[in-house]
Design an enzyme around this catalytic site. Structure first.
Site, mmCIF file in Angstrom:
data_model
loop_
_atom_site.group_PDB
_atom_site.id
_atom_site.type_symbol
_atom_site.label_atom_id
_atom_site.label_comp_id
_atom_site.label_asym_id
_atom_site.label_seq_id
_atom_site.Cartn_x
_atom_site.Cartn_y
_atom_site.Cartn_z
ATOM 1 N N ASP A 131 14.316 7.980 -11.680
ATOM 2 C CA ASP A 131 13.127 7.775 -12.487
ATOM 3 C C ASP A 131 13.459 7.674 -13.967
ATOM 4 O O ASP A 131 14.213 8.480 -14.519
ATOM 5 C CB ASP A 131 12.139 8.930 -12.276
ATOM 6 C CG ASP A 131 11.614 8.972 -10.854
ATOM 7 O OD1 ASP A 131 11.563 7.890 -10.228
ATOM 8 O OD2 ASP A 131 11.262 10.059 -10.385
ATOM 9 N N GLU B 224 2.450 4.787 -2.668
ATOM 10 C CA GLU B 224 3.599 5.686 -2.758
ATOM 11 C C GLU B 224 3.190 6.853 -3.639
ATOM 12 O O GLU B 224 2.848 6.681 -4.804
ATOM 13 C CB GLU B 224 4.808 4.967 -3.357
ATOM 14 C CG GLU B 224 5.306 3.812 -2.501
ATOM 15 C CD GLU B 224 6.438 3.041 -3.157
ATOM 16 O OE1 GLU B 224 7.102 3.613 -4.052
ATOM 17 O OE2 GLU B 224 6.640 1.877 -2.795
#
Length: 266
Positions: free
Chosen positions: A59, A48
């Protein structure tokens, strides 16, 4: 056949695939291709590549840090496409881009999907696109044979899990804990994940199941992915790089960690 689908079709019945996330352009623009190829040599099954974004929804601080560095290094979507092109000269490892819609909208959805397909991208993970509001990119992604992979979390209802399964291709990304990315301390993840994965297995029947968020060791991966098709590690990799870079052996430190994650070797 898409490389992602092929990888899962080839998986052994008891094998757990390992998907590794790194931020494209971190710690340097030149390092990304070498890191991907090196991680594949050490057991990575899927890569990824994170598209750095200044306002990430999912995140935590670790990946925010790496994104800030990559942005300051001058990373762009076109440079990420160039990285995938370079990787494709040497590797057929499945590559999934993970990012957010704003940079894609700025680039142009149609142009983004066409270029991603042309360079050899195998899927998209877009945490800020709800499964029932995906029309903004689905048509162009499908037109270019790029699967969209949706996320489910412990607070996702059964009905939305089933919808995510219907809409996803490749795999469904199971967020093992509520909250943002980042390695967790102690047994926080493993203690909470069993009932969640049991519910996931009841509702997700079309796609393989990959579990991510909070995995930082071989022991975590073995425990958390015991009833899944594989596991995803991101922040722990960034932390290894952050702790070692720019020492001369920082890449080897990362590759050794990857090998341990997959095989348990010390």
């Amino acid at each position: 056949m898409n490389r992602l689908t092929k990888k899962f079709n080839e998986k052994g019945s008891n094998e757990k695939l390992m998907s590794l996330f790194i931020t494209a352009g971190y710690p340097t623009l030149d390092a990304t291709v070498e890191l991907v190829l090196g991680m594949e040599e050490q057991g990575a099954d899927i890569i990824e590549l994170g598209i750095p974004f200044s306002d990430p929804l999912a995140d935590g601080p670790t990946i925010q840090y790496s994104s800030d560095i990559a942005i300051s290094n001058g990373i762009t979507i076109d440079k990420i496409f160039e990285m995938v092109t370079q990787i494709r000269t040497q590797s057929e490892i499945p590559i999934v881009l993970m990012g957010y819609m704003n940079p894609i909208l700025r680039y142009g959805v149609k142009a983004f999907c066409e270029k991603a397909s042309a360079v050899g991208v195998d899927g998209l993970i877009l945490p800020d696109i709800p499964v029932d509001e995906e029309g903004i990119i689905t048509e162009e992604a499908k037109a270019n044979n790029i699967p969209i992979i949706y996320l489910v979390a412990p607070n996702t209802s059964d009905e939305r899990m089933q919808l995510a399964d219907q809409k996803s291709d490749g795999f469904v990304y199971c967020v093992s804990v509520t909250g943002v990315t980042g390695a967790r301390d102690g047994d926080e993840v493993s203690n909470s994940v069993d009932r969640f994965i049991e519910r996931v297995r009841t509702n997700i029947t079309k796609n393989p199941v990959m579990v991510g968020f909070g995995i930082k060791s071989y022991e975590d991966a073995t425990r958390i992915a015991s009833n899944a098709d594989g596991f995803i590690v991101g922040s722990a990799l960034i932390n290894v790089i952050r702790n070692a870079y720019p020492d001369s052996n920082w890449k080897q430190d990362l590759f050794s960690f990857v090998n341990t994650l997959k095989f348990g070797n010390k």
